[in-house]
Design an enzyme around this catalytic site. Structure first.
Site, PDB file in Angstrom:
ATOM      1  CB  THR A 142      -0.867  -0.007   1.270  1.00 50.00           C
ATOM      2  OG1 THR A 142      -1.793  -1.084   1.174  1.00 50.00           O
ATOM      3  CG2 THR A 142      -1.618   1.304   1.469  1.00 50.00           C
ATOM      4  CG  ASP A 201      -6.463   0.410   6.111  1.00 51.09           C
ATOM      5  OD1 ASP A 201      -6.331  -0.668   5.495  1.00 51.09           O
ATOM      6  OD2 ASP A 201      -5.537   1.245   6.200  1.00 51.09           O
TER       7      ASP A 201
END
Ligand code: GLY
Length: 305
Positions: free
Chosen positions: A166, A197
């Site tokens: 990420t 998230d």
């Protein structure tokens, strides 16, 4: 307003990166931080700087965002991203969007549009196409490395390895304004439609006038502890940024999660903490007319101002 040194801190995901890839990921985060700092050097806003930094990493196949994103259970790319302006509290996000190379730019378009905060699923393409974004051809974002990993993963879906990679950025501009952005392909082998998230304000991304943060790691656990909001709230209550980041990651681990976070406060102090073996990071700061950039594969090896 106190004088601050404008700067950008980026991460390339908490996880475990094989030693032979360390040079590649360090070069990637270094290029991204430099791109963000170039925006600041031209007098740009922190919001534009984090967007520019994350866009570089989305196009870099070494990271799990845009080109090079992980594949879901069905072998498809579905991406999540969010971007937040600490000065105004405006935030934009997209989630579970197929075949989207530039998720952070579409998240920014959601922020600029202002009607909504988070758009999800294939229908985001109606919004994006109306603003000139072009859908990638099916499979175009899939790299040979990720295809091979997905094929391996299909053999052992019951023991999903959480994937790093990420990407995210935090920045402070010459006006002392803060911003954060995060973009990801999510987790390898995830269920179609799963949202992590990264697109959720307060979880993967948060920015206010006192602090900005971008998280990486186990998305479900990061959501449960609202990691970035919890970190920035600690700063607001008077904690030093390094302690706030340490405590946020300790809370994540205490909830059974793993991952990392980067943050900046209104004084221009940065922090990067991870509970994983690696988290590539790069800090780019303005130094007169020059941009100083430092990068490392582990946050502890980066001297943060
Ligand atoms: N932290 C990225 C994800 O879980 O989707």
């Amino acid at each position: 307003m106190h004088a601050v040194t404008p700067g950008v801190l980026v991460h390339g995901g908490a996880g475990r990166i094989a030693a032979e890839r360390h040079d590649e990921v360090q070069a990637g985060v270094r290029a991204a931080a430099a791109a963000g700092a170039a925006v600041l050097a031209a007098g740009g806003a922190a919001l534009d700087a984090v967007q520019a930094a994350v866009r570089v990493l989305e196009d870099d196949p070494a990271f799990n965002a845009g080109t090079g994103a992980v594949l879901n259970r069905d072998g498809l790319v579905e991406v999540d991203a969010s971007i937040m302006d600490g000065a105004t509290g405006r935030v934009g996000a997209v989630a579970a969007v197929p075949d989207l190379a530039e998720a952070i730019a579409v998240a920014r378009a959601v922020l600029d549009d202002g009607a909504h905060v988070l758009l999800a699923g294939p229908a985001v393409w109606d919004f994006a196409a109306a603003r000139g974004f072009v859908r990638a051809a099916p499979g175009a974002l899939v790299t040979p490395r990720m295809r091979a990993r997905w094929q391996d993963e299909r053999q052992r879906l019951e023991a999903l390895e959480r994937d790093g990679g990420t990407v995210g950025a935090v920045a402070i501009d010459a006006r002392g304004q803060l911003a954060a952005a995060t973009s990801t392909g999510g987790t390898l082998g995830k269920l179609p439609g799963r949202i992590g998230d990264s697109p959720l304000p307060g979880c993967g991304t948060w920015a206010s006038r006192v602090g900005a943060a971008s998280a990486t790691g186990d998305g479900e656990a990061i959501i449960r502890v609202t990691l970035t909001r919890a970190l920035v709230d600690r700063i607001a209550r008077g904690a030093a940024i390094a302690a706030a980041a340490d405590e946020a990651i300790a809370e994540l681990v205490a909830h059974g999660g793993s991952g990392g976070v980067i943050a900046v406060d209104a004084h221009g102090r940065f922090a990067a903490v991870h509970a994983t073996e690696t988290m590539p990071v790069a800090l780019a700061q303005l130094d007169g007319d020059a941009i100083r950039v430092a990068a490392a594969v582990r946050a502890a090896d980066l001297a943060l101002a």
